[in-house]
Design a protein around this motif. Structure first.
Motif: not given
Length: 324
Positions: A169-194
């Motif tokens: 949600l934080a990143a989506e809000l950043l996209k919404k507020e700035t108008g920048a295009q960014m691709l979301h890649v969901p993981y099953k946990g933060n550790a995997l994304a990090l």
């Protein structure tokens, strides 16, 4: 003895029996191990936080607490198990707030009611996240990240702990507020994304400040901003997103102990008292404070009000994000 007198006697005996049973339950609970579900994978912020608390809470309750990680669907898989469990206090959840107050606005397929299908027990901590980029990513601050994303709409991606998580949600809000295009890649946990931010497979992610500190200090990632309105004491040199040109940005979250609906009041009280004692221990408070968390105490009623308020707060933001 008249019929009315006999009836009063029967009713009084029944009432005394209920009180005696409740008192006995309060004195014996817990009499067996407690299963504590976590809606995210092992090694991530939610798991790391709960495992700091569990040893002391287990000691305080006099019973083993078995942590059961059920990652997936932004915590909804674990939440659904608890929502349908027996309300006896032996199946609980370490609830991450996004599962209850953010995700429900972003999906039509939740198998539970986030406001009615859980018994609030006790708040534990609140926290913000840090925007982390790969150490070789060309942007050195948030403004440069936004500019790079706008100039290269197909090259910037961000990871999250799953659809509907606070860092999603934080990143989506950043996209919404700035108008920048960014691709979301969901993981099953933060550790995997990090791991993939460090490896350069994705560009950035918002990650729990406590779990980010070792990687920032070790030079494996760079922190461009924090998601709270003010700077965080654990990363004092990192500006808030609101300082970096996105004025109204403020994304924080919390973890709380909750259970199935209709739990006995005496069990809820026993658990709340235990959590409050554990979290007010100076060593525990310092342990969380050192990694950027705020210990937050609450009664069950106060937690219910927080859940309701945050649910309403995120409705217009999360509801505007198209997911499914």
């Amino acid at each position: 003895m008249t019929i009315k007198a006999k009836l009063r006697t029967v009713l009084l005996a029944a009432a005394l029996g209920v009180l005696a049973a409740s008192s006995a339950h309060a004195q014996t609970y817990p009499s067996k191990p407690i299963r504590l579900l976590v809606g995210y994978a092992a090694g991530g912020p939610v798991d790391n936080a709960v495992r700091r608390i569990v040893p002391s809470l287990s000691k305080e309750l006099g019973q083993t607490i078995v942590v059961d990680n059920r990652g997936g669907a932004g915590g909804a898989l674990a939440a659904d198990v608890v929502a349908k469990a027996e309300p006896d206090g032996y199946t609980l959840i370490f609830m991450a707030s996004p599962t209850q107050v953010m995700t429900p606005h972003m999906t039509r397929s939740l198998p539970f009611d986030p406001l009615k299908d859980f018994t609030p027990i006790a708040m534990t901590v609140g926290f913000a996240t840090a925007l982390l980029v790969n150490k070789d990513f060309p942007a050195r601050n948030l403004a440069e990240l936004v500019a790079y994303a706008k100039a290269n709409p197909d090259k910037v991606s961000f990871g999250s702990a799953g659809v509907g998580s606070s860092n999603h949600l934080a990143a989506e809000l950043l996209k919404k507020e700035t108008g920048a295009q960014m691709l979301h890649v969901p993981y099953k946990g933060n550790a995997l994304a990090l791991t993939d931010v460090i490896g350069g497979q994705i560009s950035f992610m918002f990650n729990s400040i406590g779990d980010s500190i070792p990687y920032v200090q070790g030079g494996k990632v760079r922190a461009l901003a924090v998601s709270s309105r003010q700077r965080n004491r654990a990363l004092p040199d990192v500006p808030a997103v609101a300082e970096s040109g996105v004025s109204n940005f403020d994304v924080t979250a919390w973890y709380a102990l909750e259970g199935p609906p209709r739990m006995p009041r005496d069990v809820v009280t026993r658990l709340n008292t235990a959590v409050r004692k554990v979290m007010t221990d100076p060593a525990m408070t310092k342990q969380f404070s050192d990694i950027g968390y705020d210990v937050i105490l609450s009664t069950p009623e106060e937690l219910q009000r927080i859940i309701q308020a945050d649910f309403e707060r995120w409705k217009p933001v999360a509801g505007a994000i198209k997911m499914e």
